[in-house]
Design an enzyme around this catalytic site. Structure first.
Site, PDB file in Angstrom:
ATOM      1  N   CYS A   1      42.089  57.521  39.759  1.00 51.01           N
ATOM      2  CA  CYS A   1      42.261  56.257  40.480  1.00 51.01           C
ATOM      3  C   CYS A   1      41.499  56.385  41.792  1.00 51.01           C
ATOM      4  O   CYS A   1      41.496  57.461  42.415  1.00 51.01           O
ATOM      5  CB  CYS A   1      43.751  56.025  40.736  1.00 51.01           C
ATOM      6  SG  CYS A   1      44.063  54.609  41.815  1.00 51.01           S
ATOM      7  N   THR A   2      40.881  55.292  42.195  1.00 49.94           N
ATOM      8  CA  THR A   2      40.041  55.313  43.400  1.00 49.94           C
ATOM      9  C   THR A   2      40.759  55.813  44.651  1.00 49.94           C
ATOM     10  O   THR A   2      40.138  56.395  45.525  1.00 49.94           O
ATOM     11  CB  THR A   2      39.572  53.877  43.699  1.00 49.94           C
ATOM     12  OG1 THR A   2      40.699  53.003  43.567  1.00 49.94           O
ATOM     13  CG2 THR A   2      38.461  53.449  42.783  1.00 49.94           C
ATOM     14  N   HIS A   3      42.077  55.561  44.741  1.00 45.05           N
ATOM     15  CA  HIS A   3      42.793  55.888  45.973  1.00 45.05           C
ATOM     16  C   HIS A   3      43.236  57.350  46.059  1.00 45.05           C
ATOM     17  O   HIS A   3      43.564  57.833  47.129  1.00 45.05           O
ATOM     18  CB  HIS A   3      44.047  55.013  46.095  1.00 45.05           C
ATOM     19  CG  HIS A   3      43.755  53.570  46.364  1.00 45.05           C
ATOM     20  ND1 HIS A   3      42.997  52.793  45.523  1.00 45.05           N
ATOM     21  CD2 HIS A   3      44.129  52.772  47.403  1.00 45.05           C
ATOM     22  CE1 HIS A   3      42.921  51.565  46.025  1.00 45.05           C
ATOM     23  NE2 HIS A   3      43.600  51.530  47.157  1.00 45.05           N
TER      24      HIS A   3
ATOM     25  N   TYR B   1      44.802  45.950  40.272  1.00 44.65           N
ATOM     26  CA  TYR B   1      44.499  45.784  38.848  1.00 44.65           C
ATOM     27  C   TYR B   1      45.416  46.662  37.990  1.00 44.65           C
ATOM     28  O   TYR B   1      45.633  46.393  36.815  1.00 44.65           O
ATOM     29  CB  TYR B   1      43.052  46.216  38.556  1.00 44.65           C
ATOM     30  CG  TYR B   1      41.943  45.267  38.973  1.00 44.65           C
ATOM     31  CD1 TYR B   1      42.180  44.130  39.738  1.00 44.65           C
ATOM     32  CD2 TYR B   1      40.627  45.525  38.582  1.00 44.65           C
ATOM     33  CE1 TYR B   1      41.140  43.286  40.109  1.00 44.65           C
ATOM     34  CE2 TYR B   1      39.585  44.680  38.947  1.00 44.65           C
ATOM     35  CZ  TYR B   1      39.841  43.561  39.712  1.00 44.65           C
ATOM     36  OH  TYR B   1      38.810  42.735  40.070  1.00 44.65           O
ATOM     37  N   GLY B   2      45.912  47.732  38.613  1.00 43.03           N
ATOM     38  CA  GLY B   2      46.612  48.782  37.871  1.00 43.03           C
ATOM     39  C   GLY B   2      47.870  48.339  37.154  1.00 43.03           C
ATOM     40  O   GLY B   2      48.353  49.028  36.253  1.00 43.03           O
TER      41      GLY B   2
ATOM     42  N   ASP C   1      35.099  47.321  42.882  1.00 38.92           N
ATOM     43  CA  ASP C   1      36.442  47.887  42.723  1.00 38.92           C
ATOM     44  C   ASP C   1      37.444  46.754  42.909  1.00 38.92           C
ATOM     45  O   ASP C   1      37.102  45.683  43.426  1.00 38.92           O
ATOM     46  CB  ASP C   1      36.677  48.981  43.779  1.00 38.92           C
ATOM     47  CG  ASP C   1      38.063  49.595  43.649  1.00 38.92           C
ATOM     48  OD1 ASP C   1      38.527  49.792  42.505  1.00 38.92           O
ATOM     49  OD2 ASP C   1      38.709  49.861  44.681  1.00 38.92           O
ATOM     50  N   SER C   2      38.681  47.016  42.512  1.00 43.15           N
ATOM     51  CA  SER C   2      39.728  46.021  42.726  1.00 43.15           C
ATOM     52  C   SER C   2      39.965  45.813  44.226  1.00 43.15           C
ATOM     53  O   SER C   2      40.556  44.826  44.622  1.00 43.15           O
ATOM     54  CB  SER C   2      41.019  46.488  42.068  1.00 43.15           C
ATOM     55  OG  SER C   2      41.356  47.767  42.540  1.00 43.15           O
TER      56      SER C   2
ATOM     57  N   GLU D   1      47.224  52.654  50.880  1.00 38.76           N
ATOM     58  CA  GLU D   1      46.821  51.444  51.610  1.00 38.76           C
ATOM     59  C   GLU D   1      47.613  51.290  52.915  1.00 38.76           C
ATOM     60  O   GLU D   1      47.131  50.716  53.874  1.00 38.76           O
ATOM     61  CB  GLU D   1      46.977  50.210  50.730  1.00 38.76           C
ATOM     62  CG  GLU D   1      46.117  50.297  49.488  1.00 38.76           C
ATOM     63  CD  GLU D   1      45.151  49.145  49.317  1.00 38.76           C
ATOM     64  OE1 GLU D   1      45.398  48.071  49.859  1.00 38.76           O
ATOM     65  OE2 GLU D   1      44.144  49.340  48.600  1.00 38.76           O
TER      66      GLU D   1
ATOM     67  N   CYS E   1      36.134  51.224  39.970  1.00 40.33           N
ATOM     68  CA  CYS E   1      37.570  51.126  39.675  1.00 40.33           C
ATOM     69  C   CYS E   1      37.899  51.805  38.339  1.00 40.33           C
ATOM     70  O   CYS E   1      37.315  51.450  37.304  1.00 40.33           O
ATOM     71  CB  CYS E   1      37.950  49.654  39.622  1.00 40.33           C
ATOM     72  SG  CYS E   1      39.674  49.356  39.248  1.00 40.33           S
ATOM     73  N   ASN E   2      38.831  52.737  38.378  1.00 38.85           N
ATOM     74  CA  ASN E   2      39.230  53.428  37.142  1.00 38.85           C
ATOM     75  C   ASN E   2      39.870  52.466  36.151  1.00 38.85           C
ATOM     76  O   ASN E   2      39.622  52.524  34.956  1.00 38.85           O
ATOM     77  CB  ASN E   2      40.235  54.540  37.454  1.00 38.85           C
ATOM     78  CG  ASN E   2      39.593  55.730  38.117  1.00 38.85           C
ATOM     79  OD1 ASN E   2      39.399  56.758  37.505  1.00 38.85           O
ATOM     80  ND2 ASN E   2      39.241  55.594  39.385  1.00 38.85           N
ATOM     81  N   THR E   3      40.718  51.564  36.670  1.00 36.74           N
ATOM     82  CA  THR E   3      41.410  50.632  35.778  1.00 36.74           C
ATOM     83  C   THR E   3      40.405  49.707  35.089  1.00 36.74           C
ATOM     84  O   THR E   3      40.465  49.502  33.875  1.00 36.74           O
ATOM     85  CB  THR E   3      42.459  49.812  36.570  1.00 36.74           C
ATOM     86  OG1 THR E   3      43.318  50.717  37.265  1.00 36.74           O
ATOM     87  CG2 THR E   3      43.270  48.929  35.658  1.00 36.74           C
TER      88      THR E   3
END
Ligand code: DGL
Length: 266
Positions: A184-186, A42-43, A10-11, A152, A73-75
């Protein structure tokens, strides 16, 4: 082959939610996670840049001897998956396809909303994946660039986050989508606030579970699934492993061990 680890990247930290799901679904597999904390986010970056970072990470994971790579990572899945598949010598799974599949299966009124980073939304990767499975679906996209820093900073429960989320979700509510992809991962960390703003009738799709099932089926079909022993987790970050470990505590219920430093191209 069975004994070789699965590589996950992932980023940054967010992909640990995917790592967690993989570890639960495939408890015997060794997992090597790489969080690109030196280059996150990355987004907001271009396809070219995200593809370059992703290829560097994939090369590192391949050198570690992984049998498969999961792009958490989705991006990176949206922008770099086809190039990764071209250049890697092991199979590469991304998050877009399982997320789109789950959304199509879950919608009742055929109206699906996609939340993601600016780059994921710009790529239309989810839209294309949904239309491939269900050409008559109705889809709305919404970039939510403030969500990653809020997560974050561990601000998921603050009023400011609710205010920002209600602004991002206003078009989704007007659209009457009954299924929302957390692209998105978050974003799974924001599930409580998103669910309370959207209402209980709206289904939130987070691809961690579907992706893990897809990885399991894939390995099973190739007879490469490890079925004995307890899988071990190895975590690398490309910058400041101590910070990475501290922030990981916000995202994961499970304690993580040592985070090792691995600088790309070093
Ligand atoms: N991992 C990214 C994603 O899932 C979010 C964080 C970033 O922008 O790098 O899209």
């Amino acid at each position: 082959m069975k004994k070789r680890a699965i590589g996950v990247f992932d980023s940054g930290l967010g992909g640990l939610t995917i790592l967690d799901a993989l570890h639960r679904t495939l408890p015997h597999e060794d997992l090597i996670y790489f969080g690109d904390s030196a280059n996150v986010p990355y987004g907001s970056k271009s396809k070219q840049t995200v593809t370059r970072f992703s290829l560097d990470i994939a090369r590192f994971l391949e050198n570690e001897g992984v049998k498969m790579i999961v792009v958490a990572c989705n991006t990176a899945s949206a922008l770099a998956l086809s190039e990764l598949r071209k250049q890697c010598h092991v199979p590469v799974l991304g998050v877009i396809e399982p997320g789109a599949k789950k959304a199509v299966e879950s919608t009742r009124n055929g109206r699906i909303a996609i939340l993601g980073t600016e780059a994921t939304i710009r790529s239309k990767a989810y839209v294309k994946a949904i239309f491939k499975k269900c050409p008559q679906a109705h889809v709305i996209q919404q970039a939510c660039p403030l969500f990653v820093p809020l997560v974050e900073e561990n601000w998921a429960k603050k009023p400011a986050t609710r205010l920002i989320a209600s602004s991002y979700l206003a078009p989704v509510l007007r659209y009457n989508a009954d299924t929302v992809i957390l692209g998105c991962t978050h974003y799974p960390v924001l599930k409580p606030v998103l669910a309370s703003l959207l209402g209980s009738q709206v289904k939130l799709v987070d691809s961690a579970q579907t992706l893990s099932q897809a990885a399991m089926l894939f390995l099973h079909n190739r007879q490469e699934q490890e079925t004995t022993g307890r899988g071990k987790l190895t975590i690398y970050a490309s910058d400041d492993p101590a910070r990475f470990k501290r922030l990981a505590g916000y995202l994961l219920k499970e304690k993580i061990g040592t985070v090792r430093l691995k600088k790309l191209n070093a």
